[in-house]
Design an enzyme around this catalytic site. Structure first.
Site, PDB file in Angstrom:
ATOM      1  N   HIS A 116      -0.743 -12.756   9.409  1.00 17.20           N
ATOM      2  CA  HIS A 116      -0.879 -12.793   7.959  1.00 17.20           C
ATOM      3  C   HIS A 116       0.293 -13.580   7.369  1.00 17.20           C
ATOM      4  CE1 HIS A 116      -3.301  -8.889   8.509  1.00 17.20           C
ATOM      5  NE2 HIS A 116      -4.118  -9.923   8.376  1.00 17.20           N
ATOM      6  N   GLU A 155       3.177 -12.187   5.170  1.00 19.85           N
ATOM      7  CA  GLU A 155       4.075 -11.166   5.725  1.00 19.85           C
ATOM      8  C   GLU A 155       5.216 -11.839   6.473  1.00 19.85           C
ATOM      9  OE1 GLU A 155       0.153  -8.308   6.136  1.00 19.85           O
ATOM     10  OE2 GLU A 155       1.276  -8.808   7.949  1.00 19.85           O
ATOM     11  N   HIS A 186       3.720  -7.083  11.822  1.00 17.49           N
ATOM     12  CA  HIS A 186       3.159  -7.281  10.479  1.00 17.49           C
ATOM     13  C   HIS A 186       4.161  -6.875   9.419  1.00 17.49           C
ATOM     14  CE1 HIS A 186      -1.285  -7.907  11.115  1.00 17.49           C
ATOM     15  NE2 HIS A 186      -0.851  -7.689  12.346  1.00 17.49           N
ATOM     16  N   GLU A 195       4.570  -2.422  11.534  1.00 16.27           N
ATOM     17  CA  GLU A 195       4.609  -2.808  10.128  1.00 16.27           C
ATOM     18  C   GLU A 195       6.030  -2.655   9.598  1.00 16.27           C
ATOM     19  OE1 GLU A 195       1.962  -3.657   8.169  1.00 16.27           O
ATOM     20  OE2 GLU A 195       0.179  -2.977   9.265  1.00 16.27           O
TER      21      GLU A 195
HETATM   22 ZN    ZN Z   1      -0.606  -7.779   8.224  1.00 16.59          ZN
END
Ligand code: ZN
Length: 1248
Positions: free
Chosen positions: A944, A947, A1041, A1126
């Site tokens: 992504h 990010e 992420h 994350e």
């Molecule tokens: Zn992500």
């Protein structure tokens, strides 16, 4: 007939008069009552007298174990005599006045409410009902109404609703009777079905007869009537009735009257009641129209502004603000289309999905707005009586996303592609077949002997630039300007370099300035580590688990680690950095020696198109005369050399890398921050404390646009859709904007007022949404002025900008002054739903949605500065290539580093693949065998693009792996690392937030990636499939992420057991046989990494995530430890970094700590006895049974933050209940109760 037996509690004196009387009453129950009315009256009157005069009598009746209430109710039910009934009602009234809740509860539980309704109905049928009786009945009903959950239903079924309404109608002047009747009506109306029924019977009009302009008398009556009306108006039918009856202007006039006359604010509740009525009416479209027509916006805006200085009037301001936001006419985004300003022609368009829809959209369709705003469910009420079912429903929808198909929950290795096809990946795994016969390992001192297929450093040379890029002139960068020290950083390091030579055995040959080792200098452990070490037996000792042998259970490695952590505690970054900086200062000429480069414009070369930047201002401030960027000759910049602080950064190399980067808009410029690099600021950056009322102040400013339209400039100062825009204006009245550089994504800037700008972000390419990430340049600012910036087309329903996160700013002036860094900045930051309509085309069919505004204010400290703003620390694809190239220089003879190009992205960018491990000790059979058989660790990041923190964590991992610390060496000896550091180069290059060029979220393509549309995913999966095929599936897979709505760092994993626990599926115990190993790595991380929070981890498999890397690698490749890691975009709310933003230092540290955790994991997994391993792990994570209760698995749909403290509903859609008066002046009201919004927005809850 009821004949309960009077019983008295043990201990209550049998000579209690009241109990004796009750016993007497009990005996008379039934026929005797009818026959001896006088007697009954007498007994009940005596009881009443006793209760009125002696407190203890009441207590005796209501004492636990006493059946007094049953007897009283039975008598009430059995008698027909009005006087007796009245007596009993008085008794009850006395009893229930004391002890509040509990006694009323007893009354309700014994069926008292039903009996009262029964009497009410019966008496109402009399020709002339006794007013006294009606008054008492309603008084009692008003007392118990709120205690009876079924009150509304009972009232409706018994037919009591109309009795009360008719009483009010017939006695408009009788305030004594009116008050209890209105109180009961208020309770009735809380039930929506009742409200509809009452509305049909004229209750709405009736209430409007009672509410009056400002008076000082009977305000309590007015208050109750307003409450009842407010409740009635929750029904859409009733709201419509109020609109049709033209009551909206009346309500506004009444409000204004009370606002003006209630100067001492004694009747705030009445004013609030009026607003609540307006709020509920404006829930329907007709109501909003009536409100606007009646000049409601101006009335509420003006009155609220007058209320602002009085804090106790906050509830009024808040409701007013809510109403105004609802009624604010929906605006159209000032864009021709919401499709990205750039177009990329796909090789083929997918048959289904968002991209297919985008392509099939007929030309000429207005995709910016549609009829969304007209969306209004039929104005009729469709409510059902849902007294009990609500909660269950909520619970159910909460769990909707959990995977409940047991077949899908069990990992199913599916190789997908035939092995013949997968063999092409063999070439990426040379280390698995390498025999090293061609290498002289022991004597290898330089990197030239290590294997290398495609070196990243050769990338820029091998790829052709697609557009002319003018590079700073050669002479400007001649070596004489480069300080001597910086050369050392470029030197290939040799064996044995250490940052702290005195503390390590090997002697150092270089001064302690090799900062690429910086990452070794972090706190790797917390205090409890030492204790924990004690409990973990090493592979080579036989220490039992229960033994607490403090000396015997350390492996060599552990000792190393411990020693290191001791050392590191004295060399933490915090101490190190200032020292570095001091050095920099002291070095004087050598470090402050400057590079002379041309104006930033010329980096790009296309100066004519680029007028939003600060070029023209730039030169003049830097002392060059007549600076004219067109020529570029005179604009000379003095730039600090950062090579000491940024060993992996080199501006020249960066420009080289940019030349080989392919962007859809063919960017020809380089942003300063990417060119200079970013040095972590020395000081900690605390989260921003939210100022009370900031959001509503911003909203009021927005509303002012409507109230004072003449103040609005609406001047477009930057617009990607119009190539000739902006027109250069020399008057300096407007800021200049630009974002035409890698990862930039500003589409348009509109000057709304003199110092306020609306900014619009570009959609992801081949998409019409995903606005969140931003990166742009501002120049032409004045000093001493506060500018307000509003990004008006954000999409997520909430943001960490509401919880302390600040924007990042990079000042070129600061950079030149020796502070080249991104810094958290901005004040008055908040994020709220605005009045710009989102078309259903952009929302996937949902109608009536709005965009969100992310607003911040900025006071610039330098005149004619060039500043950059970003959502998070930018990390471009070119930056990655530069870092990878510089990483080569960290190679020592012990390190096996190979850089391959896995594939080309859709946009023609290389997707790098790294292999890192340790060289074998020798080329003997044993050593080569050990080398080949090391377990694999597979890491990836940045699928992504928005990010960017994932890239910083990855940078930390890579630098650690290439480091010379004993830990890094052990790690390389333990594992073979396979790393795809950027899964979505195209998205990163083009400033996308979430998608690739195909307009799709690549992390939803893992189940069935298309080789043409999703090449990086297709081939990364191919690598893993190949590994699975040759029985070498990785021990750990982790995809890095960033998370925009939660704090801290945490992991998502996959567990059958924990998924089953979260759902209601029936599973046999054999279904739940599961190794707990998946918890070990996050648990270790929570012990060593201060930013990591075990409490935020989740191991639930969700349906919506079935095509993510994590779930597919777990299910299809069979990797039990398959994770998403994350990292917050914001900061931490626990641990050492609590209350602080996460900077790049902390993110890189996290990447390093991830590696250290892997080393610990190794010690757990080398234990051969599997059961032993299980025990050990459950010892770490708590016992099996404890897992459920004590292990804090968070279900992913959980609210990410508690509501923040500002009593405005930022979504402007909530219909939350009114606050009880008690709490009104106290703590602010919970802000966001709009669960629906959260649930529908599933993407935002748990993103991987
Ligand atoms: Zn992500």
């Amino acid at each position: 007939m009821n004949k309960p037996k009077m019983s008295t509690e043990k201990g209550v004196p049998s000579n209690s008069r009241v109990l004796m009387l009750l016993s007497q009453l009990e005996r008379m129950n039934g026929d005797a009552m009818e026959k001896n009315v006088a007697m009954t009256r007498q007994v009940t009157a005596k009881i009443l007298h006793l209760i009125q005069t002696q407190e203890k009598s009441g207590k005796e009746v209501m004492s636990k174990g006493s059946s007094g209430m049953e007897v009283i109710l039975a008598s009430l039910e059995n008698t027909q005599d009005v006087q007796t009934i009245l007596n009993i009602l008085y008794i009850l009234s006395e009893l229930l006045t004391v002890g509040r809740g509990r006694r009323a509860g007893v009354f309700v539980s014994k069926g008292g409410t039903g009996i009262l309704f029964h009497i009410l109905i019966t008496s109402s049928k009399e020709l002339v009902p006794s007013e006294e009786l009606m008054l008492q009945l309603h008084s009692l009903l008003a007392k118990v109404g709120s205690k009876d959950r079924k009150f509304g239903v009972k009232a409706r079924l018994s037919g009591a609703l109309n009795v009360t309404v008719n009483l009010i109608k017939q006695n408009p002047q009788n305030s004594k009777l009116l008050l209890p009747c209105l109180q009961v009506l208020r309770v009735y109306s809380a039930n929506l079905v009742n409200a509809i029924s009452l509305g049909k019977n004229g209750a709405v009009e009736l209430m409007f007869k009672i509410i009056v302009p400002y008076i000082k008398k009977s305000t309590s009556l007015l208050k109750v009537a307003l409450d009842a009306l407010g409740a009635l108006l929750k029904s859409k039918t009733n709201a419509r009735r109020a609109v049709d009856g033209e009551y909206v202007p009346i309500l506004l006039a009444l409000y204004l009257d009370w606002h003006r006359n209630d100067t001492r604010h004694r009747h705030m509740l009445i004013r609030k009641g009026l607003l609540v009525c307006l709020r509920n009416i404006t829930n329907i479209k007709l109501g909003r129209k009536a409100f606007i027509d009646a000049d409601g916006m101006r009335i509420l805006y003006n009155s609220s502004t007058e209320c602002l200085p009085v804090r106790t009037l906050d509830p009024l301001i808040n409701i007013s603000s809510l109403i105004m936001r609802k009624c604010f006419p929906k605006n159209r985004l000032p864009l021709p289309t919401i499709k990205s300003a750039f177009h990329y022609q796909l090789p083929h368009v997918p048959a289904v999905g968002p991209v297919a829809q985008l392509y099939s959209q007929p030309p000429g369709v207005d995709d910016v707005v549609d009829e969304s705003d007209d969306n209004e469910e039929a104005d009729a009420d469709t409510e059902n009586d849902t007294d009990n079912e609500e909660e269950e429903k909520e619970q159910r929808s909460l769990n909707d996303d959990i995977e409940t198909d047991l077949n899908k929950l069990h990992p199913k290795k599916s190789l997908g592609r035939p092995f013949e096809e997968l063999r092409v990946y063999e070439r990426f795994f040379l280390e698995l077949s390498e025999d090293f016969q061609g290498y002289n390992i022991d004597s290898s001192k330089t990197s030239s002997t290590t294997p290398s297929s495609v070196s990243l450093s050769s990338w820029s040379a091998s790829t052709q630039s697609t557009q002319p890029i003018i590079v700073p002139r050669d002479q400007a960068l001649s070596p004489k300007h480069v300080p001597a020290l910086s050369c050392q950083a470029d030197c290939s390091p040799t064996k044995g370099i250490s940052m702290q030579p005195s503390l390590f055995a090997p002697t150092s040959t270089l001064p302690a300035s090799l900062n690429y080792l910086e990452l070794d200098a972090i706190h790797l452990t917390k205090e409890q580590d030492h204790k924990e070490n004690v409990h973990i037996p090493s592979a080579d000792t036989q220490t039992s688990l229960s033994s607490l042998n403090f000396t015997g259970s350390f492996s060599q490695e552990q000792v190393k680690e411990q020693e290191l952590s001791h050392v590191l505690e004295s060399v933490s970054i915090e101490e190190q950095m200032p020292r570095e900086a001091r050095e920099v200062k002291q070095e004087g000429p050598s470090v402050n020696s400057t590079r002379h480069i041309q104006s930033p414009l010329l980096l790009g070369g296309i100066t004519t198109r680029r007028v939003g930047g600060g070029g023209s201002n730039w030169g003049s401030d830097c002392g060059s005369e007549g600076a004219d960027d067109e020529g570029g000759e005179g604009a000379v910049l003095e730039v600090p050399d950062t090579s000491l602080l940024l060993p992996l950064h080199n501006p020249d190399l960066y420009v080289e890398m940019v030349k080989g980067t392919h962007s859809v808009p063919q960017y020809a410029e380089v942003a300063y921050p990417d060119y200079f690099g970013h040095v972590t600021p020395k000081c900690r950056e605390p989260l921003l404390e939210r100022v009370y009322g900031v959001q509503r102040l911003k909203i009021f400013q927005d509303i002012e646009r409507l109230i004072h339209p003449n103040d609005i400039l609406d001047k477009v100062v930057y617009d990607l859709d119009i190539p000739s825009c902006p027109v250069i204006e020399g008057n300096g009245e407007s800021l200049k904007f630009n974002s035409q550089f890698e990862s930039g994504n500003l589409r348009k800037a509109v000057q709304v007022r003199k110092y306020e700008y609306d900014l619009l972000l570009n959609s992801d390419i081949n998409s019409n949404h995903h606005h969140q990430w931003f990166y742009f340049e501002v120049s032409g600012m004045r000093v001493g002025t506060t500018y307000r910036f509003n990004i008006i087309n954000s999409e997520k329903s909430n943001s960490q900008f509401n919880y302390g996160m600040q924007v990042l700013m990079y000042s070129v002036q600061e950079a030149i002054s020796g502070r080249p860094c991104w810094a958290r900045t901005g004040t008055d930051i908040c994020y709220y739903k605005n009045h710009f309509a989102r078309s259903s085309i952009a929302t996937g069919g949902q109608k009536g949605k709005s965009y969100y505004t992310m607003t911040f204010s900025m006071n610039f400290s330098h005149k004619d500065d060039v500043c950059y703003f970003a959502y998070h620390y930018p990390y471009t694809y070119s930056t990655l290539k530069m870092h990878l190239s510089k990483l080569e220089a960290l190679r020592t003879s012990q390190i096996y580093l190979r850089q391959d190009v896995l594939c080309k992205s859709l946009g023609g960018n290389d997707c790098p693949l790294l292999t890192i491990t340790a060289m074998p000790d020798s080329n003997s059979n044993d050593h080569v065998c050990q080398f080949r058989n090391r377990p694999l660790i597979f890491l990836s990041a940045r699928v992504h693009p928005g990010e960017t923190n994932a890239s910083w964590v990855m940078k930390g991992t890579l630098e650690f792996l290439m480091g010379i610390s004993p830990l890094a060496a052990s790690l390389r000896e333990a594992y073979i690392f396979k790393i795809v550091p950027m899964l979505n180069p195209d998205g990163v290059v083009n400033g996308n937030h979430r998608c690739s060029l195909s307009g799709e979220d690549l992390n939803r393509q893992w189940q069935n990636p298309n080789p043409e549309l999703h090449p990086t995913i297709y081939h990364t999966k191919g690598l893993l499939q190949y590994l699975a095929h040759i029985q070498r599936a990785p021990l750990v897979f982790c995809d890095y992420h960033g998370h925009s709505r939660k704090k801290n760092v945490f992991m998502y994993g996959c567990s059958v057991k924990e998924t089953v626990w979260q759902s209601d599926i029936k599973a046999t115990s054999s279904d739940l046989q599961e190794d707990l190993g998946y918890r070990a790595l996050p648990k270790i991380l929570s012990q060593i990494a201060p930013a990591f929070s075990m409490a935020s981890c989740s191991f639930v498999v969700e349906r919506s995530k079935e095509s993510t890397a994590r779930v597919v690698v777990w299910r299809e490749i069979g990797v039990q430890r398959s994770y998403t890691m994350e990292s917050t975009l914001c900061g931490c709310d626990q641990g050492k970094y609590k209350g602080l933003h996460m900077g790049t230092r902390e993110l890189e540290e996290m990447g390093a700590q991830f590696c250290v955790a892997l080393l610990r994991l190794k010690r757990l997994t080398v234990l051969h006895n599997h059961q032993h391993l299980l025990d050990l792990e459950s010892d770490i994570i708590g016992t099996h049974t404890k897992v459920v209760s004590s292990s804090p698995t968070t279900y992913v749909m959980e609210e990410d933050e508690p509501s923040f403290l500002e009593a405005i509903d930022y979504s402007a859609e909530s219909n939350d209940e009114d606050v009880e008066p008690e709490s009104e002046h106290g703590v602010e009201v919970s802000e966001n109760s709009n669960h629906q919004d959260h649930q529908s927005d599933s993407e935002t809850n748990h993103r991987d």
